[in-house]
Enzyme design. Structure first.
Site, PDB file in Angstrom:
ATOM      1  N   ARG A  28       0.798  -1.211   0.000  1.00 45.40           N
ATOM      2  CA  ARG A  28       0.000   0.000   0.000  1.00 45.40           C
ATOM      3  C   ARG A  28       0.838   1.271   0.000  1.00 45.40           C
ATOM      4  O   ARG A  28       1.713   1.442  -0.849  1.00 45.40           O
ATOM      5  CB  ARG A  28      -0.996  -0.052   1.162  1.00 45.40           C
ATOM      6  CG  ARG A  28      -1.945  -1.248   1.045  1.00 45.40           C
ATOM      7  CD  ARG A  28      -2.891  -1.368   2.190  1.00 45.40           C
ATOM      8  NE  ARG A  28      -3.711  -2.556   2.045  1.00 45.40           N
ATOM      9  CZ  ARG A  28      -4.546  -3.019   2.971  1.00 45.40           C
ATOM     10  NH1 ARG A  28      -4.651  -2.384   4.117  1.00 45.40           N
ATOM     11  NH2 ARG A  28      -5.244  -4.102   2.738  1.00 45.40           N
ATOM     12  N   SER A 146      16.644  13.640   7.125  1.00 45.42           N
ATOM     13  CA  SER A 146      15.262  14.097   7.133  1.00 45.42           C
ATOM     14  C   SER A 146      14.348  12.965   7.579  1.00 45.42           C
ATOM     15  O   SER A 146      14.581  11.794   7.253  1.00 45.42           O
ATOM     16  CB  SER A 146      14.858  14.573   5.728  1.00 45.42           C
ATOM     17  OG  SER A 146      13.559  15.125   5.733  1.00 45.42           O
ATOM     18  N   ASP A 152      -2.465  11.553   9.925  1.00 45.92           N
ATOM     19  CA  ASP A 152      -3.820  11.331   9.419  1.00 45.92           C
ATOM     20  C   ASP A 152      -4.566  12.650   9.482  1.00 45.92           C
ATOM     21  O   ASP A 152      -4.468  13.372  10.475  1.00 45.92           O
ATOM     22  CB  ASP A 152      -4.534  10.276  10.286  1.00 45.92           C
ATOM     23  CG  ASP A 152      -5.801   9.744   9.632  1.00 45.92           C
ATOM     24  OD1 ASP A 152      -6.701  10.565   9.338  1.00 45.92           O
ATOM     25  OD2 ASP A 152      -5.910   8.519   9.431  1.00 45.92           O
ATOM     26  N   TYR A 165      -6.735   5.256  18.101  1.00 48.02           N
ATOM     27  CA  TYR A 165      -5.940   5.505  16.890  1.00 48.02           C
ATOM     28  C   TYR A 165      -5.723   7.003  16.694  1.00 48.02           C
ATOM     29  O   TYR A 165      -4.602   7.454  16.419  1.00 48.02           O
ATOM     30  CB  TYR A 165      -6.657   4.912  15.680  1.00 48.02           C
ATOM     31  CG  TYR A 165      -6.098   5.361  14.351  1.00 48.02           C
ATOM     32  CD1 TYR A 165      -4.959   4.771  13.809  1.00 48.02           C
ATOM     33  CD2 TYR A 165      -6.717   6.395  13.629  1.00 48.02           C
ATOM     34  CE1 TYR A 165      -4.445   5.196  12.587  1.00 48.02           C
ATOM     35  CE2 TYR A 165      -6.206   6.817  12.409  1.00 48.02           C
ATOM     36  CZ  TYR A 165      -5.071   6.221  11.903  1.00 48.02           C
ATOM     37  OH  TYR A 165      -4.564   6.644  10.696  1.00 48.02           O
TER      38      TYR A 165
END
Length: 257
Positions: A28, A146, A152, A165
């Site tokens: 993903r 970096s 989210d 979460y």
């Protein structure tokens, strides 16, 4: 860990590729980030926990495009020994390490009344504790570099039933800003905040549901892993060399609704 090219401090030159460690890189978003950075000339260390076959398939795919450019490394990020080993192994593969992408994440609902210690430890461990200690180890292992954290968009407007979460991602978002101050100027720390991302290999929305969800988004479509990967590539690039402590939303404007 599959073996990549070996470089030492004596053999490094300006032409030596930059090296990035990407957690949760087998599938993903993590896999797409790896492909994006690899296409931009990076060598990539692909972390996985259980998806050994998928991680090796991705490494083979990338190696076929450019030899000695991809390696896999296994670790359980909830275990201290696994986290400590991960940074060391990623650096040893090519003799350097330039970037850390904290992408690995557990994600599932925990409605109030159903949250138990196991779920809390998993969600907080994968989304906050592991990135914290990996970032600390990275900072101790490099002279400059970096970090990009995947947070989210719902940190700003948490979803019902996802309290644990959302709290963990919120902690990671705050951590990024704190580290950006503490580690400057030698290490930049930024974040990407995805909105609703469409998974081509695991999508459960019906056509009607997808149309309804798209209608909520100003850009009128769901995001893709490529959208997130483009943002990560930018934040790790020289074009972003004066950017630190920011969270870049990649949500098609969803946060505005």
């Amino acid at each position: 860990m599959t073996q990549g090219a070996k470089y030492t401090a004596d053999t490094r030159t300006a032409a030596t590729p930059r090296v990035a460690l990407i957690t949760g890189a087998a599938r993903r978003i993590g896999a797409q980030i790896a492909r994006e950075l690899h296409a931009d000339g990076w060598c990539v260390a692909l972390h996985y926990r259980q998806s050994a076959e998928a991680a090796q398939e991705l490494a083979t795919e990338l190696e076929s495009l450019r030899p000695d450019s991809a390696a896999t490394v296994q670790a359980d990020l909830l275990e201290r020994a696994g986290r400590e080993r991960l940074i060391e192994q990623a650096k040893q593969t090519w003799g350097q390490l330039d970037a850390l992408v904290n992408n690995a994440s557990s994600y599932y609902p925990t409605p109030i009344g159903s949250i138990d210690e196991s779920a809390f430890d998993d969600l907080m461990g994968s989304n906050f504790k592991a990135p914290l200690f990996l970032s600390q180890a990275f900072a101790g292992a490099v002279t400059q570099g970096s970090i990009v954290n995947i947070v989210d968009i719902h940190v700003q407007a948490p979803m019902c039933g996802f309290a644990a979460y959302s709290a963990a991602k919120g902690a990671l978002d705050t951590l990024g800003r704190a580290l950006a101050r503490e580690l400057a100027p030698r290490i930049r720390v930024n974040a990407v905040a995805p909105g609703h991302i469409l998974w081509s290999d695991h999508e459960t929305l019906s056509d009607a549901q997808m149309q309804a969800e798209s209608a909520r988004i100003p850009m009128q479509r769901l995001g893709s892993p490529e959208d997130v990967a483009h943002a990560v590539r930018f934040l790790l690039s020289e074009q972003a060399s004066y950017i630190t402590g920011v969270t870049l939303p990649v949500d098609g404007g969803l946060r505005l609704t």
